[in-house]
Design a protein around this motif. Structure first.
Motif, PDB file in Angstrom:
ATOM      1  N   ARG A  29      42.445  42.697  31.877  1.00 26.43           N
ATOM      2  CA  ARG A  29      43.320  41.585  32.280  1.00 26.43           C
ATOM      3  C   ARG A  29      42.611  40.621  33.231  1.00 26.43           C
ATOM      4  N   ALA A  30      41.606  41.110  33.966  1.00 28.06           N
ATOM      5  CA  ALA A  30      40.905  40.281  34.949  1.00 28.06           C
ATOM      6  C   ALA A  30      39.580  39.747  34.423  1.00 28.06           C
ATOM      7  N   ALA A  31      39.310  39.916  33.150  1.00 28.24           N
ATOM      8  CA  ALA A  31      37.982  39.621  32.611  1.00 28.24           C
ATOM      9  C   ALA A  31      37.544  38.176  32.822  1.00 28.24           C
ATOM     10  N   ALA A  32      38.476  37.243  32.864  1.00 30.29           N
ATOM     11  CA  ALA A  32      38.128  35.832  33.029  1.00 30.29           C
ATOM     12  C   ALA A  32      38.044  35.411  34.490  1.00 30.29           C
ATOM     13  N   ASN A  33      38.262  36.345  35.417  1.00 28.89           N
ATOM     14  CA  ASN A  33      38.262  36.050  36.853  1.00 28.89           C
ATOM     15  C   ASN A  33      37.110  36.813  37.503  1.00 28.89           C
ATOM     16  N   PRO A  34      35.957  36.183  37.719  1.00 24.38           N
ATOM     17  CA  PRO A  34      34.781  36.908  38.223  1.00 24.38           C
ATOM     18  C   PRO A  34      35.020  37.644  39.535  1.00 24.38           C
ATOM     19  N   GLY A  35      35.757  37.053  40.445  1.00 19.76           N
ATOM     20  CA  GLY A  35      35.988  37.707  41.729  1.00 19.76           C
ATOM     21  C   GLY A  35      36.786  38.987  41.581  1.00 19.76           C
ATOM     22  N   ALA A  36      37.899  38.911  40.865  1.00 16.44           N
ATOM     23  CA  ALA A  36      38.729  40.091  40.648  1.00 16.44           C
ATOM     24  C   ALA A  36      37.985  41.131  39.818  1.00 16.44           C
TER      25      ALA A  36
END
Length: 226
Positions: A69-76
């Motif tokens: 679910r967080a794959a597109a959010n580098p920080g998360a």
């Protein structure tokens, strides 16, 4: 399943032939057999079900879903990668997760390239990567839906441990397939639970598994690395 080759990718990435070295790990099962805790197919099913439902595979399942679910959010994504790499109770299970994770990331970035994989590999250079992190990211990047991806990942964990048990107990191939069949509802139930789990509530309750893993570190003769 998405019609753009996602099923083919998922089958390839969970195949025993995918070069991540999964065959060389037993997740403490080798000591459980050596110490007489696992003696037959029923004992093997109980051991693997514990790994899936309240041990290391449960942790991986929750983190797999969160990572997808967080794959597109580098920080998360990087925060989850740190947690997945650290969430291990013994040095051998840490090696198991990290070696397979790095192998998966390296092979997949070359055979199935994607900008998300390349960027993640650059950011994580020199840092450990758990198997669940690398596969979840690859699945998200290449459009493999979350539920079948997680189900396949957990089946892979289960199948690898059953294969180890067949060699260790030892069991016949038919008993191995019976064990695999009996674990099917466990894999399905853990998948469903993990998809609904809150990362803040993540934890394990499998001290027996952890003790087997710790004892395996000093086992005199071993076939497996964990």
């Amino acid at each position: 399943m998405a019609p753009d080759g996602a099923l083919y990718r998922l089958l390839a990435w969970t195949s025993p032939s995918y070069p991540v070295g999964a065959f060389s790990y037993s997740h403490g099962l080798e000591w459980a057999v050596e110490s007489g805790q696992v003696r037959d197919a029923a004992g093997l099913v109980d051991y693997v079900a514990a790994v899936l439902g309240r041990g290391g595979a449960w942790v991986d399942a929750v983190l797999f879903a969160a990572t997808w679910r967080a794959a597109a959010n580098p920080g998360a994504l990087d925060e989850l990668a740190d947690l997945a790499a650290a969430f291990r109770a013994s040095s051998e299970t840490a090696l198991e997760a990290r070696q397979q994770g790095q192998a998966f990331l390296t092979v997949t970035a070359k055979a199935w390239p994607h900008p998300w994989l390349d960027a993640f590999a650059k950011r994580r250079a020199g840092l450990p990567v758990a198997h669940c992190t690398a596969m979840a990211l690859a699945c998200a990047a290449h459009g493999v839906p979350l539920e079948p991806a997680l189900h396949a990942y957990l089946h892979g964990v289960s199948a690898n441990l059953v294969s180890a048990g067949v060699r260790l107990v030892p069991l016949g191939q038919t008993d191995g397939q019976i064990a695999t069949a009996r674990l099917a509802p466990v894999v399905a139930a853990v998948t469903e639970r993990a998809l609904a789990a809150d990362i803040a509530d993540l934890g394990t309750a499998a001290p027996g598994l952890e003790l087997c893993s710790l004892a395996h570190e000093t086992q005199y003769t071993r076939l497996f690395r964990s």
